[in-house]
Design a protein around this motif. Structure first.
Motif, short mmCIF file in Angstrom:
data_model
loop_
_atom_site.label_atom_id
_atom_site.label_comp_id
_atom_site.label_asym_id
_atom_site.label_seq_id
_atom_site.Cartn_x
_atom_site.Cartn_y
_atom_site.Cartn_z
N ALA A 149 0.85 -1.19 0.00
CA ALA A 149 0.00 0.00 0.00
C ALA A 149 0.88 1.24 0.00
O ALA A 149 1.85 1.33 0.77
CB ALA A 149 -0.91 0.01 1.22
N THR A 150 0.56 2.17 -0.87
CA THR A 150 1.31 3.42 -0.94
C THR A 150 0.36 4.59 -0.77
O THR A 150 -0.86 4.43 -0.76
CB THR A 150 2.03 3.55 -2.29
N GLY A 151 0.94 5.78 -0.67
CA GLY A 151 0.11 6.98 -0.56
C GLY A 151 -0.04 7.44 0.87
O GLY A 151 0.53 6.89 1.82
N ARG A 152 -0.88 8.44 1.01
CA ARG A 152 -1.05 9.13 2.28
C ARG A 152 -1.80 8.27 3.29
O ARG A 152 -2.73 7.53 2.96
CB ARG A 152 -1.83 10.40 2.01
N VAL A 153 -1.38 8.35 4.54
CA VAL A 153 -2.05 7.66 5.64
C VAL A 153 -2.63 8.71 6.57
O VAL A 153 -1.92 9.60 7.05
CB VAL A 153 -1.07 6.76 6.41
N ARG A 154 -3.92 8.60 6.82
CA ARG A 154 -4.59 9.58 7.67
C ARG A 154 -4.76 9.02 9.08
O ARG A 154 -5.12 7.86 9.25
CB ARG A 154 -5.94 9.97 7.10
N PRO A 155 -4.54 9.88 10.10
CA PRO A 155 -4.73 9.41 11.48
C PRO A 155 -6.20 9.18 11.80
O PRO A 155 -7.09 9.64 11.09
CB PRO A 155 -4.16 10.57 12.32
N ALA A 156 -6.44 8.47 12.90
CA ALA A 156 -7.81 8.13 13.28
C ALA A 156 -8.67 9.36 13.50
O ALA A 156 -9.86 9.37 13.19
CB ALA A 156 -7.77 7.27 14.54
N VAL A 157 -8.07 10.43 14.03
CA VAL A 157 -8.86 11.64 14.30
C VAL A 157 -9.37 12.26 13.01
O VAL A 157 -10.45 12.85 12.97
CB VAL A 157 -8.02 12.66 15.11
N VAL A 158 -8.61 12.12 11.93
CA VAL A 158 -9.06 12.61 10.62
C VAL A 158 -10.13 11.69 10.06
O VAL A 158 -11.16 12.14 9.54
CB VAL A 158 -7.88 12.73 9.65
N LEU A 159 -9.90 10.40 10.15
CA LEU A 159 -10.88 9.44 9.63
C LEU A 159 -12.23 9.61 10.31
O LEU A 159 -13.28 9.41 9.68
CB LEU A 159 -10.36 8.01 9.82
N ALA A 160 -12.22 9.98 11.58
CA ALA A 160 -13.47 10.14 12.32
C ALA A 160 -14.31 11.29 11.81
O ALA A 160 -15.51 11.36 12.09
CB ALA A 160 -13.17 10.32 13.81
N LYS A 161 -13.71 12.21 11.06
CA LYS A 161 -14.44 13.38 10.57
C LYS A 161 -14.97 13.18 9.15
O LYS A 161 -15.52 14.12 8.56
CB LYS A 161 -13.53 14.62 10.62
N ARG A 162 -14.79 12.01 8.60
CA ARG A 162 -15.33 11.75 7.27
C ARG A 162 -16.86 11.87 7.29
O ARG A 162 -17.51 11.49 8.26
CB ARG A 162 -14.91 10.36 6.79
N LEU A 163 -17.40 12.39 6.21
CA LEU A 163 -18.84 12.61 6.12
C LEU A 163 -19.52 11.39 5.50
O LEU A 163 -18.95 10.70 4.65
CB LEU A 163 -19.13 13.85 5.27
N PRO A 164 -20.74 11.10 5.91
CA PRO A 164 -21.46 9.95 5.36
C PRO A 164 -21.85 10.19 3.91
O PRO A 164 -21.94 11.33 3.45
CB PRO A 164 -22.70 9.84 6.26
N GLY A 165 -22.07 9.09 3.20
CA GLY A 165 -22.56 9.19 1.83
C GLY A 165 -21.48 9.06 0.77
O GLY A 165 -21.79 9.01 -0.43
N LEU A 166 -20.21 9.01 1.18
CA LEU A 166 -19.11 8.93 0.22
C LEU A 166 -18.25 7.71 0.55
O LEU A 166 -17.92 7.47 1.71
CB LEU A 166 -18.25 10.20 0.28
N ASP A 167 -17.89 6.96 -0.47
CA ASP A 167 -17.02 5.80 -0.29
C ASP A 167 -15.57 6.27 -0.44
O ASP A 167 -15.01 6.29 -1.53
CB ASP A 167 -17.35 4.73 -1.33
N TYR A 168 -14.98 6.67 0.69
CA TYR A 168 -13.62 7.18 0.66
C TYR A 168 -12.62 6.11 0.23
O TYR A 168 -11.61 6.41 -0.41
CB TYR A 168 -13.24 7.71 2.04
N ASP A 169 -12.89 4.86 0.59
CA ASP A 169 -11.95 3.80 0.28
C ASP A 169 -11.87 3.50 -1.21
O ASP A 169 -10.92 2.87 -1.68
CB ASP A 169 -12.33 2.52 1.04
N ALA A 170 -12.88 3.93 -1.96
CA ALA A 170 -12.88 3.69 -3.41
C ALA A 170 -12.05 4.72 -4.17
O ALA A 170 -11.88 4.58 -5.39
CB ALA A 170 -14.31 3.69 -3.93
#
Length: 768
Positions: A302-323
């Motif tokens: 896996a390459t690319g940016r890694v976001r901390p848990a505090v950032v992941l917790a602020k993701r908004l519903p309705g979007l598939d970020y993992d895609a």
């Protein structure tokens, strides 16, 4: 140890000798010329044989264009963290995001104490460094409210104003070797920056494991921490003489395990040898990148940016970020990211998008658009973000922000052909063209982006002399809804070329424009402040003067309501498109009779100076409730209606822009902007709670209007579509829309509904 998947970086670790400053700077410039990424310098402020590192960093940043700069590492005991935070942010802003912060707890305590620094034990040094990191991040946090307050034992901050925020998320890399420092690196830092020759106990593998364990204990992903390595005892030779003492291919073989097995991703050579630096950059770096890419692809790392848990917790519903494609990971900004506050709003409207993607080229745009089409959320495209409607942001959706695609090129000075990317601001365009004696009329505010204005119309300070911006476009590159990158001009996709010049936001994402600029150097720029008590008479007189003026004169007028008993006030801007001062005086003098002059000024100035970009941050601070229209003439009846509007107190500002002249030389069907007979554009804006009153007042003016200037209108009703594109333009646009965007992907920027398939075919045949 694992490969953490970071992008590889290569650079230099330069001795900042004060005996030959020019050579120090030349080595940094060679670092860039050799294709390396990073120039770093020791920081020993107590050593009189060295240049001051901070001064050197600033100088090198100014002398280079691409490489990042950093101390290796900065001596914290002699660099107060509150001041360091502002200095670092300032250098990052000035260098356009090219500063990183290597930081150390301090050593050589006798020398530090001799300069007035406080002697600390090893444990105290770690505590002080931990506090400093909190201060740095707190000062840089542009989203935090209120002053920064920290009760530190070593660096207390009772109440400090935050800011400025840096241009990018500055990395903090710690030079650390002992367990407590390694633990701090894992818990709080962005990188570990040791020197290979100084790593003893713990060894590299053990130290890396300790960082990982500390990161996990702090709730962090170890991949958040880059591993960098200074390499001092290195050299190139024809045969193998030891570790990194041999030919370039041996270096690659010996560095590859450090990446794949120990997680190091940045290598800095500490030899001030120009030939070594050049070979490292031109032979070792590209070969190692190629080898690592191959190994990672085969192993699925896996390459690319890694976001901390505090950032992941602020993701908004309705979007598939993992895609999100891996190619866009580094270009994306989420709600918890430090850059989010900079990119969430437009100039006029506040927004809360779920994701902002900042492409760096057309391939990124294609990937971003393909991803967006798989998500059931709004899609906005932003070039500069100054559109009054605010449609370049949204709530809960995706924004494709073109700001990183901001190049300006003069392709051919003889034919005045230029190439602009959509994210560049017009003020920067003017500055880039000025040395060539060229200009392009482009609005009246230097922060406006190229993409939005140049696909709508482009009404600027030189319009009556040279026409609209779209009248000078000779070709464009555009990514359409299905992901095709097309080059369009009169001979290639001429229907789409016609459409994007006046309705471009409806048909795709423009990635570049080619235009023919014109010969302009200095212009005469004048401003008048006028008592507008007799508003109708002032407007009528100004309109008649503009229509009777030579084409070299373009004039804008802003009208403000009276406040606190004062009468309404007008600000009149006049630009004479040329440097003939005597002719300009003759043309401008009649405007001194339009009403009681409260203030006046006039000057001969470079065109680039009057549209200099102020660089304002976008916080949704503008008026978003607007109406726009076009006038053939400012008749007494129209002037009375507009005077009533400004006297009502319900309209915050009215703006009038002269059109006519060269704008009207173009046939109405030559572009998708069909308004080639009118002489004035009018805009009225207010605050949300007075929108209904604005609508009523506008209805009284509406009968005097003919058409609308798209960029200044916030209402998108079907009736307003016909104001923007009266028939047959609208039907022609709908047919083209059905060809290039039948699913109506681009449906926010004054949306044109696609024509039904059968009708589209007829319209296309008729247009052909």
């Amino acid at each position: 140890m694992p490969d953490y998947g970071h992008e590889l970086l290569f650079g230099t670790f330069i001795l900042p000798s004060s005996h030959d400053p020019d050579r120090v700077v030349a080595l940094a410039e060679l670092t860039e010329a050799a294709g390396l990424d990073l120039a770093t310098f020791q920081d020993h402020p107590y050593n009189s044989e060295f240049l001051d590192t901070w001064t050197l960093l600033s100088w090198v940043a100014a002398r280079t264009e691409r490489i990042r700069v950093s101390a290796n590492v900065l001596n914290l005991p002699l660099r107060a963290p509150a001041v360091l935070a502002r200095a670092a942010a300032s250098l990052d802003l000035l260098s356009k995001g090219r500063f990183e912060l290597g930081l150390g707890a301090g050593a050589f305590w006798d020398a530090i104490e001799g300069m007035g620094g406080r002697r600390l034990t090893a444990g105290q040094g770690v505590e002080a460094l931990s506090e400093a990191i909190e201060i740095l991040r707190g000062v840089w946090d542009g989203s935090a409210k209120g002053p920064l307050r920290l009760r530190g034992e070593h660096y207390p901050v009772p109440g400090m104003r935050r800011g400025p925020a840096p241009a990018h998320d500055i990395s903090i890399w710690l030079g650390s070797y002992k367990p407590r420092m390694l633990a701090l690196t894992g818990a709080k830092a962005d990188g570990w920056l040791p020197t290979q020759e100084y790593i003893q106990s713990p060894d590299r593998v053990t130290a890396n494991r300790m960082i990982d364990d500390a990161a996990a204990e702090a709730g962090r992903d170890p991949r958040q921490i880059r591993r960098l390595l200074n390499l001092m005892q290195v050299g190139f030779s024809p045969d193998n003489r030891g570790f990194l003492q041999g030919p370039p291919e041996q270096w690659v073989d010996q560095l590859l395990p450090l990446v794949l097995e120990e997680g190091f991703s940045a290598f800095l050579v500490g030899r001030d040898d120009p030939r070594l630096i050049q070979t490292f950059g031109q032979e070792v770096a590209p070969a190692l990148r190629e080898a690592v890419t191959k190994e990672r692809k085969e192993s699925g790392t896996a390459t690319g940016r890694v976001r901390p848990a505090v950032v992941l917790a602020k993701r908004l519903p309705g979007l598939d970020y993992d895609a999100l494609p891996a190619t866009l990971a580094a270009a994306s900004v989420e709600p918890g990211d430090p850059d989010y506050e900079r990119v969430r709003h437009s100039y006029s409207r506040q927004g809360s998008p779920a994701l902002v993607i900042r492409p760096e080229g057309a391939p990124d745009v294609i990937d971003a658009l393909a991803y967006a089409r798989t998500q059931n959320v709004p899609l906005s495209v932003r070039s500069g973000g100054h559109g009054i409607s605010g449609r370049s942001t949204n709530d809960g959706g995706i924004v494709i922000d073109m700001s990183k695609m901001n190049k300006v090129e003069v392709l051919d000075r003889a034919t005045r052909r230029i190439r602009l990317e959509p994210g560049v601001r017009w003020g920067h365009v003017a500055q880039a063209l000025a040395p060539y004696g060229l200009a392009m009329s482009s609005g009246d505010y230097g922060d406006v982006g190229v993409g939005g204005l140049a696909t709508t119309a482009g009404l600027g300070y030189l319009a009556r002399k040279y026409g609209l911006t779209i009248d000078h476009i000779v070709a464009a590159e555009i990514v359409t809804a299905d992901g095709d990158l097309l080059r369009v001009d009169e001979n290639h996709h001429p229907d789409l070329f016609w459409a994007i010049r006046g309705a471009g936001g409806n048909f795709g994402v423009v990635t570049a424009l080619e235009l023919e600029a014109y010969e302009v150097d200095d212009v005469v720029y004048a401003q008048l402040v006028v008592d507008a008590t007799d508003t109708a008479e002032l407007l009528g007189r100004w309109g008649r003067l503009v229509e009777g003026a030579p084409r070299e004169i373009t004039s804008f007028l802003s009208l403000f309501p009276g406040r606190r008993g004062d009468p309404p006030m007008a600000q009149v801007t006049l630009v004479y498109a040329g440097d003939d001062v005597e002719a300009a005086q003759t043309a401008l003098s009649p405007f001194l009779e339009i009403g009681p002059i409260l203030d006046q000024q006039a000057q001969l100035a470079p065109y680039s100076a009057i549209v200099a970009p102020p660089g304002n941050q976008q916080r949704g601070q503008g008026l978003v409730d607007t109406h726009s229209g076009l006038l053939h003439h400012i008749t007494p009846q129209a002037a009375d209606a507009m005077a009533t509007m400004i006297r009502s107190g319900d309209v915050m500002i009215m703006q009038f822009r002269s059109v006519g002249g060269a704008v009207n030389d173009v046939a109405r069907d030559a572009t998708a902007y069909p308004h080639r007979e009118q002489n004035f554009s009018v805009l009225a804006a207010t605050v949300p709670d007075r929108r209904s009153q604005l609508d009523k007042l506008w209805a009284d003016l509406y009968e005097h209007l003919d058409g609308m200037y798209l960029s200044f209108e916030s209402e998108t009703s079907p009736e307003r579509l016909l104001d923007a594109w009266p028939e047959p333009s609208l039907s022609r646009l709908r047919a083209i829309k059905a060809t290039y965007d039948p699913d109506n992907v681009f449906n926010r920027n004054f949306p044109i509904p696609p024509a039904p398939a059968q009708q589209a075919g007829k319209e296309t045949d008729h247009a052909a």
